[in-house]
Design an enzyme around this catalytic site. Structure first.
Site, PDB file in Angstrom:
ATOM      1  N   ARG A 165      53.148 -47.733  -4.966  1.00 49.55           N
ATOM      2  CA  ARG A 165      52.519 -48.824  -6.048  1.00 49.55           C
ATOM      3  C   ARG A 165      53.093 -49.118  -7.296  1.00 49.55           C
ATOM      4  O   ARG A 165      52.839 -49.342  -8.450  1.00 49.55           O
ATOM      5  CB  ARG A 165      51.415 -47.940  -6.242  1.00 49.55           C
ATOM      6  CG  ARG A 165      50.481 -47.484  -5.274  1.00 49.55           C
ATOM      7  CD  ARG A 165      49.439 -48.713  -4.428  1.00 49.55           C
ATOM      8  NE  ARG A 165      49.379 -48.104  -3.654  1.00 49.55           N
ATOM      9  CZ  ARG A 165      49.660 -47.809  -2.022  1.00 49.55           C
ATOM     10  NH1 ARG A 165      50.715 -48.161  -2.260  1.00 49.55           N
ATOM     11  NH2 ARG A 165      48.581 -47.035  -1.089  1.00 49.55           N
ATOM     12  N   SER A 236      41.587 -48.094  -6.506  1.00 47.69           N
ATOM     13  CA  SER A 236      41.646 -46.558  -6.625  1.00 47.69           C
ATOM     14  C   SER A 236      42.538 -46.464  -8.586  1.00 47.69           C
ATOM     15  O   SER A 236      43.065 -47.275  -8.619  1.00 47.69           O
ATOM     16  CB  SER A 236      43.047 -46.377  -5.572  1.00 47.69           C
ATOM     17  OG  SER A 236      42.362 -46.190  -4.421  1.00 47.69           O
ATOM     18  N   GLU A 332      46.676 -45.860 -12.146  1.00 50.89           N
ATOM     19  CA  GLU A 332      47.562 -46.794 -11.488  1.00 50.89           C
ATOM     20  C   GLU A 332      47.441 -48.574 -11.809  1.00 50.89           C
ATOM     21  O   GLU A 332      48.067 -48.798 -11.675  1.00 50.89           O
ATOM     22  CB  GLU A 332      47.151 -47.154  -9.396  1.00 50.89           C
ATOM     23  CG  GLU A 332      47.140 -48.446  -8.721  1.00 50.89           C
ATOM     24  CD  GLU A 332      47.036 -47.834  -7.405  1.00 50.89           C
ATOM     25  OE1 GLU A 332      46.350 -48.806  -7.239  1.00 50.89           O
ATOM     26  OE2 GLU A 332      46.303 -46.673  -7.024  1.00 50.89           O
TER      27      GLU A 332
END
Length: 340
Positions: A165, A236, A332
């Protein structure tokens, strides 16, 4: 030439539906428009901020800069062989729609990444991943405009600093690049990745095809994740933390049911959702922000207006995970003009 507007609300351009105001704003539908925006930002002595689909950002109330809404469209077949095809897709294209398009054209590999919200240009920034697949595996190069010089440049996949990520575009030395299109190398031979537990049961169904995987991924995501249209969120909210094997083994001794996933570098990826659930956060709400009943990694904006209200709940969750498990959770989505 693209028109530059002053004091533009971004509430409808971020999926958390937060109140946010851009001091300057331009909708860029071409590479030339992006290049012009670079010069405009320099003339007005304000930072340049790229905005895509708004599904992986948390926007501050006042953004003192020039927000460039990337709307560059288009898809092009650059090269083709009997085994592979290289395609270029504009940064402003909808990610899920282009996954479906590639699949329908017989260009395989992206099926596990279906239904991820956002634009194509945002995919390499986050190195989006799902169900055992990361987008870096298919990127040949990323085409950008240099936010300092205004020149067009290309970055090979190996130059993008991809990680879990993560990419160079999220770090200080790469934030000046504005992505205009992405080149993907996809297989013309069916590719099926079944590493993720939720997909392994498909092995019993013969034959396993990319179409079957695509169908299953869409079904799983639709069931597990709330609809952006009715429950504002960014998917998320926390990354799954990556720890040393020694720390993971210590946690496993204390929490036998804690799931974990081995990585290639001998580190261990833990489940942030599992830890959050164990602490009773799932379904809880405070000050207009809630943890989704469908998935503990998703924070839903029920009535909050500002990013600070989202961050309050996020930090409470992070503190509780740190206290119980001695694990730090990282947010995130990208924070823009937000204090964490």
């Amino acid at each position: 030439m693209s028109t530059v507007f002053a004091n533009v609300s971004l509430r409808d351009l971020n999926t958390l539906r937060l109140e946010s105001n851009a001091r300057w704003f331009v909708s860029a539908t071409s590479v030339h428009a992006v290049q012009t925006s670079v010069h405009t930002s320099q003339e007005r002595q304000v930072p340049l901020i790229a905005l895509g689909g708004g599904s992986n950002v948390i926007l501050g109330h006042e953004i003192d800069g020039l927000v460039v809404h990337m709307k560059i469209l288009g898809k092009e077949l650059l090269a083709e062989s009997s085994d592979h095809a290289v395609i270029r897709i504009g940064a402003g294209e909808n990610w899920h729609k282009r996954v479906l398009w590639a699949h329908e054209k017989g260009y395989y590999g992206l099926e596990n990444l279906a239904l991820i919200p956002g634009s194509v240009g945002a995919a390499p920034v986050q190195n989006i991943g799902a169900y055992g697949v990361e987008v870096e595996n298919f990127i040949v190069q990323v085409n950008v405009v240099n936010g300092v010089s205004g020149e067009c440049e290309t970055l090979r996949s190996e130059d993008c600093g991809f990680g879990y990520r993560d990419s160079i575009f999220k770090r200080e030395r790469g934030k000046h690049w504005l992505i205009t299109s992405v080149d993907f190398r996809l297989s013309k031979t069916p590719v099926c990745c079944l590493e993720y537990p939720d997909l392994r049961r498909l092995i019993a169904d013969e034959p396993v095809t990319p179409a079957r995987i695509l169908e299953e991924v869409v079904a799983i995501r639709s069931k597990k994740l709330p609809d952006l249209a009715t429950e504002p969120n960014v998917g998320s909210f926390f990354k799954n933390p990556i720890v040393s094997r020694a720390q993971a083994e210590s946690l496993q001794d204390a929490y036998r049911e804690m799931p974990y996933f081995s990585m290639q570098d001998d580190r261990i990826k833990l489940s942030a959702a599992w830890m959050i659930e164990q602490l009773g956060w799932r379904g809880s709400a405070t000050a207009g922000v809630a943890v989704s009943n469908q998935h503990a990694l998703v924070l839903i904006n029920q009535s909050a207006s500002f990013a600070s209200e989202i961050i309050v709940l996020a930090n409470k969750i992070r503190d509780s995970v740190r206290t119980r498990f001695d694990v730090d959770l990282e947010i995130e989505p990208q924070l823009i003009a937000v204090d964490c």
